[in-house]
Design an enzyme around this catalytic site. Structure first.
Site, PDB file in Angstrom:
ATOM      1  N   GLU A 193     -12.699   3.216  57.876  1.00 41.35           N
ATOM      2  CA  GLU A 193     -13.809   3.988  58.451  1.00 41.35           C
ATOM      3  C   GLU A 193     -13.475   4.515  59.844  1.00 41.35           C
ATOM      4  O   GLU A 193     -13.774   5.668  60.168  1.00 41.35           O
ATOM      5  CB  GLU A 193     -15.093   3.140  58.494  1.00 41.35           C
ATOM      6  CG  GLU A 193     -15.751   2.922  57.132  1.00 41.35           C
ATOM      7  CD  GLU A 193     -15.088   1.822  56.320  1.00 41.35           C
ATOM      8  OE1 GLU A 193     -14.164   1.170  56.849  1.00 41.35           O
ATOM      9  OE2 GLU A 193     -15.496   1.611  55.164  1.00 41.35           O
TER      10      GLU A 193
ATOM     11  N   HIS B  77     -25.551  -4.457  53.831  1.00 37.63           N
ATOM     12  CA  HIS B  77     -25.626  -3.093  53.295  1.00 37.63           C
ATOM     13  C   HIS B  77     -26.941  -2.378  53.601  1.00 37.63           C
ATOM     14  O   HIS B  77     -27.097  -1.227  53.231  1.00 37.63           O
ATOM     15  CB  HIS B  77     -25.426  -3.092  51.770  1.00 37.63           C
ATOM     16  CG  HIS B  77     -24.020  -3.377  51.358  1.00 37.63           C
ATOM     17  ND1 HIS B  77     -23.485  -4.641  51.380  1.00 37.63           N
ATOM     18  CD2 HIS B  77     -23.031  -2.554  50.925  1.00 37.63           C
ATOM     19  CE1 HIS B  77     -22.228  -4.591  50.975  1.00 37.63           C
ATOM     20  NE2 HIS B  77     -21.922  -3.341  50.704  1.00 37.63           N
TER      21      HIS B  77
END
Lengths: 338, 315
Positions: A70, A139
Site C-alpha cells: 500500500e 476492516h
C-alpha cells in the site's frame, strides 16, 4: 419504505448501482484521457466487482494489479502523477490506508506545497468503508476525518451511485489528490439511484452539497450512509409534524459551507450524522463550524450522531449498537427541538 | 563536485552568521556519488533525493542561486521558500524533490519511472537514498514493484555507513545493500562512492539498461560523510572515531583525488584546475549574494500552492 426513498422509485433497469457507477466513471475517464491509469489489488480478476472489462478495453499497460504494497502504491501514484499520469488507485478496504499513511501525508498531500507549486498530483484513491457487517477490528474503519485534518487532500464520501459516478469523474479530472471513500452499506439497494443519461456527461462538482430533502425545522447533515439514515428519520419525524431538511455535503474537503450555513440559518437547528468515530469526526467539524458561524440563528444545541469511540467489535450482539441509526437520528432531532 | 562542496561550505558560513533559518544536512565527502550518478542522466530524466539534499539538485543542473535562496527561505528559492534545505525541488531539470522522511521518496521515483514506461518515453528515474532508508519498508515495496514491472528506475544507495549515529553493521543484516537486488530480479553492484567516474560508469550502464526496457538496477556507492548528521548537531556520546573521519578526509576526498587523477592522466594541468575552481567560487559567491539580496516571501504566500488550479489541457 417507498416514502423514504422518493429518488429510488424508478425500475431497477433505470437505476445505477454503486459498483456500476465506479466502473462507468473509470471507463469513461480512461476513454477520455489516455493519461488515466487504473491500479489496484485483484483488479484484473475484478474481485471487487467494479473493474469489469477494463483490462480487455485498455490493456495491461494502463490496468495494473498491485502487489500487497500500500505504501509503495500510493507513493508510486504520487510519482507517476508528478511525471504526467493521472492514476486511479483502488485501495479496496479503507482500513488499509493506515499501511500507507506516510505516503498519503508526506508525499501525496505535501509535495505541491513543499515544492512551491511545481508539483501536480492528480491522483484518485478509492477505498470502501466496510463497517456494519462482522468485519471486526481490522476492516471496518471509517478513516476519512483523519484526512480532513491533512491540508492538500480532497475528500469525497458519496451517498448514492449517481453522485459517486459524477464525483469520481470530477475527481479524476481534478489536478489534486482526491480520496474517495465509498460506504459499502450503500453497495446494494440503498445506494441505487436513477441512472444518469448515457449520452450526457454526468459530472458532480467537488465541494458542492446536495439537498435530497427540503424542510423548515431542522437541518440534518449526513455523511455516506448517514444521508440514508437522515432521510429515513425525516420520514418518520414528518408524521409528527417535524420538517427536516437533509443535506449531503458529498465532498468533505472542500466542504460546501454556504449551503450548510444557509440551511441552518433558516431552520435554526442542526444535527450531523456521521459513521466515523465521534472524536474529531466530520460531524464534529460541521458542528463546530455551525456554532462559530450561525450561533445567533441557533434555537437549540447542535447534536452529533456518530459511531461511539470504540473499535468495531465482531459479535453481532456487540456491533450494531455503536453506529448511527435511524432511531438515534430521530432522537437527536427531537433533542434539538426540546 | 566542487560546486557541491563550496555550496555546502557556504551554508556553514551562513549558519554561523545566523542567516540560515534551520540546520542543514551536509553531503561533504559524498559529492562523487551524487555527481557521478547525475552526470549519467539528462535533464529530461527524473530524480528524487533525500534530506542530505544539496548535492542531488546541483548535480542535476539546478541553478545554485535559486537553491541557495531556498535555503534562506527567500521568495526566489526553487520552492518559493516553502521547502527549505530538506525539500529542494527543481522540476525544470527533472528534480522531483528531496524528501525529509527517510525513504519516502523511493516510491515517488518508482512512480516517475512507471509514468515513463506507460508513456513509452525513454526517460529513467534516478532514486537516491541512504543505507538507513534501505531498511524502510518502502524500499522493499518499490524495488519489488520495479523489478516485477521492469520499470526504468536506477536505485542509487549512498551508503555512508551511518544512520545518524547507528552503524550499518548494527542495523542491517547484510553488509552490502546491493545484494538485496537479487530479491528483486535486478542487478546489484557495489561501487567506490569516492570515485566519480566509477559512479558515472555504473549509473550509465544502469540507465542504458533501463532505457532498453530491461528494468531497474541497484547501485550501492560506498561513501562517507565528513560532518555530523546535521551541521551543528551536538552528539553527546561519540559514535565514531575522529581519526577515522580524518583518515577518510585525508585519503579519499573525492575532489582532491579526482583532481589528482586529472593531473596524473595529463588531462589537465594545475592552471586548468585552478580556473575551474575559480569559476565555481564565483558562481557560489554570486549564489550567496543573490540569496541574501532576495526578498522574503509575502506572508500571503503561506496560503498558496496547497491545491492546483485546473490545468490547460490540449484538445
Amino acid at each position: 419504505m417507498t416514502a423514504t426513498k422518493p429518488r429510488q422509485s424508478a425500475t431497477r433497469a433505470a437505476q445505477l448501482g454503486f459498483l456500476q457507477a465506479i466502473n462507468q466513471a473509470q471507463t469513461e475517464e480512461m476513454e477520455r484521457d489516455e493519461r488515466v491509469v487504473l491500479m489496484g489489488q485483484d483488479l484484473r480478476a475484478n474481485v471487487f466487482g467494479a473493474a469489469d472489462g477494463v483490462l480487455a478495453k485498455f490493456g495491461a499497460a494502463r490496468v495494473r494489479d498491485l502487489p500487497l504494497s500500500e505504501a509503495g502504491s500510493i507513493g508510486l501514484a504520487a510519482g507517476a502523477a508528478m511525471a504526467g499520469l493521472r492514476p486511479v488507485v483502488d485501495l479496496t478496504v479503507a482500513s488499509f490506508v493506515f499501511v500507507a499513511m506516510d505516503q498519503f501525508v508526506s508525499q501525496l498531500a505535501k509535495v505541491r506545497y513543499m515544492f512551491g507549486g511545481q508539483a501536480r498530483v492528480p491522483v484518485v484513491v478509492r477505498a470502501a468503508l466496510y463497517y456494519q457487517g462482522g468485519t471486526a477490528g481490522h476492516h471496518a474503519d471509517r478513516p476519512y476525518p483523519m484526512f480532513m485534518n491533512v491540508p492538500g487532500l480532497k475528500v469525497v464520501v458519496p451517498s448514492n451511485a449517481a453522485d459517486l459516478k459524477g464525483l469520481l469523474e470530477s475527481a479524476i479530472r481534478d489536478d489534486n489528490a482526491v480520496l474517495c471513500f465509498e460506504d459499502a452499506n450503500l453497495w446494494g439497494r440503498k445506494g441505487r439511484s436513477p441512472k444518469p443519461a448515457d449520452d450526457v456527461e454526468h459530472l458532480v462538482p467537488l465541494g458542492v452539497a446536495a439537498t435530497p430533502r427540503t424542510g423548515t425545522d431542522v437541518t440534518v447533515g449526513g455523511i455516506g450512509q448517514g444521508v440514508y439514515l437522515a432521510i429515513q428519520a425525516a420520514a418518520e419525524l414528518e408524521k409528527d409534524g417535524v420538517s427536516c431538511e437533509v443535506i449531503d455535503p458529498r465532498t468533505l474537503v472542500p466542504m460546501d459551507w454556504p449551503t450548510i450555513e444557509e440551511s441552518v440559518r433558516r431552520t435554526g437547528r442542526c444535527v450531523a450524522v456521521d459513521p466515523a468515530n465521534r472524536t474529531c469526526s466530520a460531524a464534529s467539524e460541521i458542528s463546530a463550524h455551525v456554532v462559530e458561524t450561525c450561533f445567533d440563528a441557533l434555537r437549540g444545541p447542535v447534536v452529533r450522531v456518530t459511531t461511539d469511540d470504540v473499535h468495531v467489535p465482531f459479535s453481532p450482539a456487540l456491533e450494531k449498537q455503536i453506529y448511527p441509526s435511524k432511531d438515534k437520528v430521530t432522537a437527536a432531532v427531537r433533542r434539538t427541538l426540546a | 563536485m566542487y560546486a557541491v562542496r563550496l555550496f555546502e561550505e557556504a551554508t556553514i558560513a551562513l549558519f554561523h552568521a545566523g542567516d540560515l533559518p534551520a540546520m542543514v544536512h551536509l553531503s561533504i565527502g559524498q559529492e562523487a556519488a551524487a555527481v557521478g550518478a547525475c552526470m549519467a542522466t539528462t535533464s529530461d530524466d527524473y530524480m528524487t533525493g533525500n534530506h542530505r539534499s544539496h548535492g542531488h539538485p546541483i548535480a542535476k543542473g539546478a541553478r545554485l542561486d535559486r537553491l541557495m535562496a531556498e535555503l534562506l527561505g527567500k521568495a526566489t528559492g526553487v520552492c518559493g521558500g516553502k521547502g527549505g534545505s530538506m525539500h529542494l525541488a527543481d522540476f525544470s531539470v527533472g528534480s522531483l524533490g528531496e524528501s525529509g522522511i527517510v525513504g519516502s521518496a523511493i516510491p515517488v521515483a518508482t512512480g516517475a519511472g512507471f509514468a515513463a514506461q506507460v508513456r513509452g518515453s525513454d526517460q529513467v528515474a534516478l532514486c537516491f537514498f541512504g543505507d538507513g532508508a534501505a531498511n524502510e519498508g518502502v524500499f522493499h515495496e518499490s524495488a519489488n514493484l520495479a523489478g516485477t514491472w521492469k520499470l526504468p528506475v536506477v536505485y542509487f544507495c549512498e551508503n555512508n555507513g551511518l544512520a545518524v549515529s547507528a552503524k550499518i553493521s548494527d542495523t542491517a543484516a547484510v553488509p552490502d545493500i546491493a545484494i538485496r537486488a537479487a530479491g528483486y530480479a535486478m542487478p546489484g553492484v557495489v561501487v567506490d562512492g569516492q570515485d566519480v567516474l566509477g559512479c558515472y560508469r555504473a549509473t550509465s550502464a544502469a540507465a542504458a539498461r533501463a532505457r532498453r526496457g530491461d528494468g531497474p538496477s541497484l547501485i550501492e556507492a560506498k561513501t562517507y560523510r565528513f560532518h555530523e548528521h546535521a551541521y551543528g548537531l551536538a552528539v553527546p556520546v561519540p559514535y565514531r572515531d575522529q581519526t577515522v573521519v580524518d583518515s577518510w578526509f585525508d585519503t579519499v576526498d573525492p575532489i582532491t583525488s579526482f583532481a589528482g587523477r586529472l593531473l596524473a592522466w595529463r588531462l589537465a594541468d594545475e592552471a586548468d584546475i585552478n580556473a575551474v575552481r575559480a569559476g565555481v567560487e564565483q558562481v557560489v559567491e554570486q549564489a550567496v549574494q543573490f540569496a541574501k539580496d532576495s526578498p522574503y516571501p509575502e506572508p500571503e504566500a503561506a496560503y498558496t500552492d496547497l491545491y492546483a488550479a485546473p490545468e490547460e489541457v490540449d484538445a
